[in-house]
Design a protein around this motif. Structure first.
Motif, mmCIF file in Angstrom:
data_model
loop_
_atom_site.group_PDB
_atom_site.id
_atom_site.type_symbol
_atom_site.label_atom_id
_atom_site.label_comp_id
_atom_site.label_asym_id
_atom_site.label_seq_id
_atom_site.Cartn_x
_atom_site.Cartn_y
_atom_site.Cartn_z
ATOM 1 N N ALA A 246 0.908 -1.412 0.200
ATOM 2 C CA ALA A 246 0.007 0.615 -0.035
ATOM 3 C C ALA A 246 0.618 1.281 0.221
ATOM 4 O O ALA A 246 2.509 0.520 0.567
ATOM 5 C CB ALA A 246 -1.400 -0.374 0.752
ATOM 6 N N ARG B 245 -0.202 -2.336 -5.763
ATOM 7 C CA ARG B 245 -0.812 -3.346 -5.469
ATOM 8 C C ARG B 245 -0.853 -4.256 -5.125
ATOM 9 O O ARG B 245 -0.093 -4.558 -4.846
ATOM 10 C CB ARG B 245 -0.265 -4.391 -7.280
ATOM 11 C CG ARG B 245 -0.456 -3.348 -8.974
ATOM 12 C CD ARG B 245 -2.099 -3.665 -9.252
ATOM 13 N NE ARG B 245 -2.474 -4.823 -9.632
ATOM 14 C CZ ARG B 245 -2.456 -5.258 -10.304
ATOM 15 N NH1 ARG B 245 -1.534 -4.783 -11.149
ATOM 16 N NH2 ARG B 245 -2.785 -6.182 -10.952
ATOM 17 N N ALA B 246 -1.434 -3.998 -4.383
ATOM 18 C CA ALA B 246 -1.062 -4.267 -2.511
ATOM 19 C C ALA B 246 -1.929 -5.738 -2.479
ATOM 20 O O ALA B 246 -3.408 -6.232 -3.047
ATOM 21 C CB ALA B 246 -1.301 -3.434 -1.414
ATOM 22 N N GLY B 247 -1.862 -6.425 -0.790
ATOM 23 C CA GLY B 247 -2.130 -7.504 -1.569
ATOM 24 C C GLY B 247 -1.948 -9.048 -1.060
ATOM 25 O O GLY B 247 -0.655 -9.181 -1.726
ATOM 26 N N GLY B 248 -1.518 -9.845 0.073
ATOM 27 C CA GLY B 248 -1.147 -10.729 -0.552
ATOM 28 C C GLY B 248 0.297 -11.293 0.185
ATOM 29 O O GLY B 248 1.284 -11.845 -0.082
ATOM 30 N N ILE C 231 0.605 -10.708 -4.920
ATOM 31 C CA ILE C 231 -0.574 -10.064 -5.681
ATOM 32 C C ILE C 231 0.626 -8.762 -6.705
ATOM 33 O O ILE C 231 0.679 -9.016 -8.068
ATOM 34 C CB ILE C 231 -1.394 -9.216 -5.523
ATOM 35 C CG1 ILE C 231 -2.521 -10.526 -4.838
ATOM 36 C CG2 ILE C 231 -1.997 -8.588 -6.600
ATOM 37 C CD1 ILE C 231 -3.347 -9.976 -3.827
ATOM 38 N N GLN D 112 -2.442 -5.529 9.675
ATOM 39 C CA GLN D 112 -2.259 -5.672 8.653
ATOM 40 C C GLN D 112 -0.846 -4.198 8.970
ATOM 41 O O GLN D 112 -1.792 -3.037 7.477
ATOM 42 C CB GLN D 112 -3.725 -4.813 7.734
ATOM 43 C CG GLN D 112 -4.689 -6.216 7.761
ATOM 44 C CD GLN D 112 -4.326 -7.057 6.979
ATOM 45 O OE1 GLN D 112 -3.455 -7.425 5.551
ATOM 46 N NE2 GLN D 112 -4.394 -8.737 7.178
#
Length: 319
Positions: free
Chosen positions: A36, A65-68, A72, A182
């Protein structure tokens, strides 16, 4: 003669056209950040992109491209056309920890061509200053005397922060409870709000709170003492052999032409050698390293082996 002159001119124009078509970069460059906006990886990406825009003569734009746990964004970078028009700035966790803990990943370390390790993140294990704890040994002793009272806030299952906690428990005999958040910011808020009592966080997040007397640093991650955490001993000298600080690096999809990698490596070398760039990152607790592609590859190999051993010993595994 006229025909010969026409052919010479035509060949010259064709050669010029081919040169223009193969010049790098031929259009705006995209830099994928698999985390993020607002964190240290995003900060480095934006500072580097600003400089590259001037040096390459084309816009260099950051795409988050945030996530996992970074998976990702890393997969999006790996899957891009390997022409140098798509790059990625990755946190070391993506390449040296994820492969050690995930049973299945959509990428391998070999899917990325190293360009440069840009900087290391000054990080320390910190506790609430309200606790009578001033070292890792005292942390373990307090945990044994008050079972179930210490919670370690980390930024995600399988993150470096989580594995540091697992090492303290496994190697030093503590039983600190892990509490996932998070990201580092939420973990800091949990620490300040006494939902958790210990965490490993970057200098940029904790500096003002240490100065204000709300938090206390117990141990510094990495191989050398940090001038930002003055007088704080290394974690590796307090019973944990693997206590590396995270780093941030620039990569391209494997298959990117060697000439493009060499060009980008040279540009990053010039950027990281600039005292003003170093000063701007130093203020955020980011130590500029500027390693070559070969040096970066060697770091990945060595640290990947270390983290695999840590994950196995701590029995940390994810599907």
């Amino acid at each position: 003669m006229k025909t010969r002159s026409f052919l010479t001119l035509a060949l010259a124009l064709f050669a010029g056209l081919c040169s223009a078509q193969t010049a790098y970069p031929s259009r705006p460059v995209k830099v994928i950040v698999p985390l993020a906006a607002g964190g240290p990886v995003d900060l480095v990406a934006r500072r580097v992109s600003e400089r590259l825009t001037k040096q390459l003569g084309q816009p260099v734009m950051v795409e988050n491209r945030a996530g996992g746990n970074g998976i990702i964004g890393a997969n999006a970078c790996k899957s891009a056309v390997p022409d140098g028009q798509t790059l990625c700035i990755l946190l070391s966790d993506t390449l040296v920890i994820n492969p050690a803990i995930y049973k299945k990943l959509p990428y391998t370390v070999g899917d990325f061509a190293p360009i440069s390790e840009i900087s290391r993140i000054d990080t320390a294990v910190v506790v609430s200053a309200a606790l009578p704890i001033r070292s890792i040994q005292e942390l373990v002793q307090y945990d044994r005397a008050h079972p179930g009272k210490l919670n370690w806030g980390h930024f995600g299952i399988g993150s470096s922060s989580h594995l540091f906690m697992a090492q303290v428990n496994e190697k030093l005999g503590a039983r600190i409870v892990d509490v996932p958040y998070q990201g580092g910011g939420p973990a800091l808020n949990g620490l300040l709000g006494d939902q958790v009592q210990v965490s490993s966080l970057s200098y940029s997040l904790v500096a003002q709170h240490i100065e204000a007397g709300k938090l206390r640093a117990l141990a510094v991650l990495g191989d050398v003492p940090s001038p930002r955490f003055a007088g704080v001993p290394l974690l590796k000298n307090q019973g944990l052999g693997t206590a590396r600080n995270a780093w941030i690096g620039l990569f391209a999809p494997t298959g990117t032409p060697a000439a493009v990698i060499a060009r980008l490596s040279a540009e990053i070398k010039a950027i990281t050698a600039d005292p003003e760039f170093q000063k701007s990152l130093d203020a955020q607790g980011l130590h500029v390293t500027g390693r070559s592609p070969e040096e970066t590859a060697a770091v990945i190999k060595a640290e990947g082996a270390d983290w695999s051993a840590v994950a196995k010993a701590a029995n940390v595994s994810l599907d």
